[in-house]
Write a protein that holds these residues in place. Structure first.
Motif, PDB file in Angstrom:
ATOM      1  N   GLU A  16      -1.339 -10.767   3.989  1.00  0.00           N
ATOM      2  CA  GLU A  16       0.018 -11.244   3.680  1.00  0.00           C
ATOM      3  C   GLU A  16       0.754 -10.308   2.729  1.00  0.00           C
ATOM      4  O   GLU A  16       1.956 -10.078   2.870  1.00  0.00           O
ATOM      5  N   GLU A  17      -0.011  -9.785   1.789  1.00  0.00           N
ATOM      6  CA  GLU A  17       0.564  -8.827   0.833  1.00  0.00           C
ATOM      7  C   GLU A  17       1.073  -7.582   1.568  1.00  0.00           C
ATOM      8  O   GLU A  17       2.199  -7.120   1.357  1.00  0.00           O
ATOM      9  N   LEU A  18       0.218  -7.054   2.473  1.00  0.00           N
ATOM     10  CA  LEU A  18       0.589  -5.856   3.242  1.00  0.00           C
ATOM     11  C   LEU A  18       1.781  -6.139   4.137  1.00  0.00           C
ATOM     12  O   LEU A  18       2.696  -5.321   4.263  1.00  0.00           O
ATOM     13  N   LYS A  19       1.756  -7.330   4.752  1.00  0.00           N
ATOM     14  CA  LYS A  19       2.817  -7.686   5.696  1.00  0.00           C
ATOM     15  C   LYS A  19       4.167  -7.747   4.987  1.00  0.00           C
ATOM     16  O   LYS A  19       5.186  -7.308   5.534  1.00  0.00           O
ATOM     17  N   GLU A 364       7.704   0.711  14.724  1.00  0.00           N
ATOM     18  CA  GLU A 364       8.622  -0.388  14.421  1.00  0.00           C
ATOM     19  C   GLU A 364       9.209  -0.269  13.016  1.00  0.00           C
ATOM     20  O   GLU A 364      10.274  -0.813  12.737  1.00  0.00           O
ATOM     21  N   ALA A 365       8.508   0.468  12.157  1.00  0.00           N
ATOM     22  CA  ALA A 365       9.025   0.675  10.803  1.00  0.00           C
ATOM     23  C   ALA A 365       9.769   2.013  10.693  1.00  0.00           C
ATOM     24  O   ALA A 365      10.078   2.484   9.598  1.00  0.00           O
ATOM     25  N   GLY A 366      10.022   2.647  11.824  1.00  0.00           N
ATOM     26  CA  GLY A 366      10.833   3.872  11.814  1.00  0.00           C
ATOM     27  C   GLY A 366      10.067   5.161  11.584  1.00  0.00           C
ATOM     28  O   GLY A 366      10.662   6.185  11.275  1.00  0.00           O
ATOM     29  N   VAL A 367       8.744   5.116  11.732  1.00  0.00           N
ATOM     30  CA  VAL A 367       7.941   6.338  11.575  1.00  0.00           C
ATOM     31  C   VAL A 367       7.319   6.712  12.920  1.00  0.00           C
ATOM     32  O   VAL A 367       6.466   5.993  13.439  1.00  0.00           O
ATOM     33  N   GLU A 411      -3.811   0.100   7.352  1.00  0.00           N
ATOM     34  CA  GLU A 411      -4.516  -0.992   6.662  1.00  0.00           C
ATOM     35  C   GLU A 411      -4.137  -2.352   7.261  1.00  0.00           C
ATOM     36  O   GLU A 411      -4.985  -3.227   7.441  1.00  0.00           O
ATOM     37  N   LEU A 412      -2.864  -2.488   7.576  1.00  0.00           N
ATOM     38  CA  LEU A 412      -2.394  -3.727   8.187  1.00  0.00           C
ATOM     39  C   LEU A 412      -3.092  -3.971   9.530  1.00  0.00           C
ATOM     40  O   LEU A 412      -3.582  -5.082   9.813  1.00  0.00           O
ATOM     41  N   ALA A 413      -3.155  -2.914  10.339  1.00  0.00           N
ATOM     42  CA  ALA A 413      -3.831  -3.027  11.644  1.00  0.00           C
ATOM     43  C   ALA A 413      -5.302  -3.383  11.453  1.00  0.00           C
ATOM     44  O   ALA A 413      -5.866  -4.190  12.206  1.00  0.00           O
ATOM     45  N   ALA A 414      -5.920  -2.775  10.429  1.00  0.00           N
ATOM     46  CA  ALA A 414      -7.340  -3.039  10.179  1.00  0.00           C
ATOM     47  C   ALA A 414      -7.564  -4.485   9.754  1.00  0.00           C
ATOM     48  O   ALA A 414      -8.497  -5.149  10.222  1.00  0.00           O
TER      49      ALA A 414
END
Lengths: 421, 421
Positions: A16-19, A364-367, A411-414
């Motif tokens: 949740e923090e990462l998201k 999706e985050a522009g990278v 990290e989010l994907a993991a």
């Protein structure tokens, strides 16, 4: 903190923090690109003086050849000498081509398909090539285009798994290997002397075995500790295997990527066969551009000095990527990456099964990153783990932000994956 | 005096007179060359200003593309526009390549061999091409290289014998024609509108029929009475045959032969197929050179004005050749020749059975000509009659002398032959 050691609730809270951080980035509508192995504008500027027509004084090559007119199939002497010095081979074993070594490789494989490499045409036969992975997508595209079956060979710190190669080449339909021996794309790995020796002493079943030795980055050091250049032909001669090797290189990442000069180095027999085809294919390549390059760089020392200017621009960019990866991913047990001393890429392995998702989250985050899987034949990374990072084109500021976001996405994907296990 | 009307003793006396003059020339140890279709140094100088880097202002193409870096598969817009204007086709039907249209043709035939042109690969099949003769030796070399059987089609004042072509293309294994529609090499003949119509309305049995339409000399007028340029695609569209035509041209004889820009024009379907191959073969051709050309010539009018400067240099050279032929060979019944208004060659037909001997006699007297037979497939002129004269490279003085000697040798060879009949 190793993510894999976290409990589900701990993971959920981390997720949740990462998201939240990810959504914040997303709202910025960034447009950052680490996909392309392209020099930045400041690198291109380093070679602008090469366009001064004063370098073309009298329009004559050192042997008196009028460079503006037809003629000279294999390149003007001073340009051959320049590449001969870089690759450590005699000038007679060099042919200068147009602006792209990719075209040299394509044309060579096309020649093998139609006419063969000494044991009949490859077209119509089952042909296999060994592909050290992760590797260069455009290599794989050439082989796929010609219907050549590709077999993955993992790359370790010293280069490809040579035991695996020794095993595969017992099969007569395995006709070759395509690889980048120095500062490999994307790992940055340079083959060790032991690997070079293993290549030089290969005993393939196929008589017409060929190693496409793409030395695209042979002078492209940026760190102080430079990897050593090994002249494959010096080693191959000891084993009588010099006909196996077709070496290519270019000035694409020395002068101008779209307007450089490319070269091929090969054995006497291969040079003869290639020239025989070339006499039909062309009257000769652009000699004005050849003289421009030879006159501007003068010799191998000139190239070396020029590459130090590139290094001064590239080193901080690679440092920025490596520092970002270290700061954001180290110790989390979800990623490892290469730390090259030269070349154009950093290879990042994220948690297996997470490369595609990481690249998608980044997008999706522009990278923008090179598509996950692109570093493997057929675009299929069996572990869905490898991501190619190209740090050279973005500015330092863009790069820093882009790497932060990449690490966050990895990290989010993991965490997503670990939560679903 | 028609030599064929002379009695043997008259011929013998003529032979001795010619032989004496020939031996006199021989003793001069001349070194003259009319073999090469190369521009002279004064023609090359016309384009030197193109090398001024100021033309590359900001290193940006009109659409903002950075011309020094990677990218742009089919050419920058202004360079495509330049060739589109010359050939009269939309920009979307143009692809810009490297320095040689020869390579475009080679690569296209290679593509047909490996992948075909819509009806399966040509490799492994019996493939035939029709070759208007006399023609360009490098065209024939490409076809021979790929094992394509070549069939001679005589060229008349309006172009190739179209009835003969209509007959041959009933054979499905006849896959194409290779020709130079304007100021043809070596005849200088331009296809008439009727011939163009016949080409446009061809009904070949082969579904994958292709005409390699080498418009190398489409803006290369030197006489006041210029031949008309016909846009083959305009005619082909009426018959739905546009997929048959692969048109190529280049600036080799506009700017620099070794360092120009080449282009291909084709139908939408062919452009798509070619680009599909190109994406694997290259990242893109030299955009710096593309911008150099586009910025220097600006548009079709710029090209036209530039070609007038070439014409001013070439016209006196062609006049010198034609005057020499007229003065020394007219009325003797042993030779005829073309009188082109553009292009790079004059085609001379000597008495059948005398071309090889004439070229040999010339060589021994220090005058190099294109090898007899070179203007025919397999180097075999069935009549041993055709000689290609290339007037552009020698100086005016050299040319005058060389033509005198050529005429003398042609007459000497003819008298030898008539004496032995």
């Amino acid at each position: 903190m190793d993510l894999k050691s976290l409990s589900k609730p701990e993971l959920q809270s981390r997720y949740e923090e990462l998201k939240k951080r990810y959504d914040d980035y997303k709202s910025l509508s960034l447009n950052l690109n680490m996909a392309r192995g392209k020099p930045g504008a400041d690198q291109l500027d380093l070679s602008n003086d090469m366009l001064d027509p004063a370098l073309l004084d009298g329009f004559r090559a050192c042997d008196g050849t009028e460079i503006r007119n037809y003629g000279v199939l294999d390149g003007i002497p001073e340009c051959k000498a320049l590449f001969a010095a870089i690759l450590g081979v005699p000038e007679k074993n060099i042919i200068i081509f147009g602006n792209a070594s990719l075209t040299i490789m394509y044309d060579y494989i096309a020649q093998c398909m139609i006419f063969g490499a000494g044991d009949g045409p490859w077209a119509g036969k089952k042909i296999k090539f060994l592909c050290p992975v992760p590797g260069y997508d455009r290599h794989f595209a050439i082989l796929e285009h010609f219907g050549i079956e590709m077999i993955n060979i993992p790359i370790g710190p010293e280069g490809p798994d040579m035991d695996m190669i020794d095993e595969y080449i017992k099969d007569e339909s395995v006709k070759g290997i395509i690889c980048v021996p120095m500062y490999s794309n994307p790992t940055g790995v340079s083959f060790s002397e032991n690997t070079i020796l293993r290549f030089a002493s290969l005993k393939p079943a196929a008589k017409d075995f060929r190693v496409i030795w793409d030395n695209a980055y042979c002078v492209h050091h940026f760190a102080k500790s430079r990897d050593r250049f090994y002249n494959i032909f010096e080693y191959a001669e000891k084993y009588g295997t010099q006909d196996f090797f077709i070496e290519v290189t270019s000035t694409s990442k020395i002068s101008f990527p779209g307007a450089g000069v490319s070269a091929l180095a090969a054995s006497d027999a291969n040079i003869e066969a290639i020239k025989k085809r070339m006499t039909v294919q062309t009257i000769g390549y652009d000699k004005i551009n050849q003289l421009r390059h030879a006159a501007y760089f003068t010799n191998a020392d000139g190239i070396k000095a020029h590459m130090e200017k590139h290094a001064a621009i590239l080193k901080p960019k690679f440092d920025s990527v490596l520092n970002g990866l270290e700061k954001n991913l180290a110790g989390k047990g979800i990623a490892k990456w290469t730390k090259p001393s030269g070349g154009y890429f950093v290879s990042l392995d994220v948690l297996p099964g997470c490369a595609k998702r990481t690249v998608q989250l980044c997008k999706e985050a522009g990278v923008t990153l090179t598509g996950a899987g692109a570093t493997f034949p057929y675009g299929k990374d069996p572990l869905d783990s490898n991501i190619r990072i190209a740090p050279t084109f973005p500015s330092a500021d863009e790069l820093k932000k882009a790497v932060e976001i990449l690490c966050l996405c990895a990290e989010l994907a993991a965490t997503e994956k670990l939560l679903n296990e």
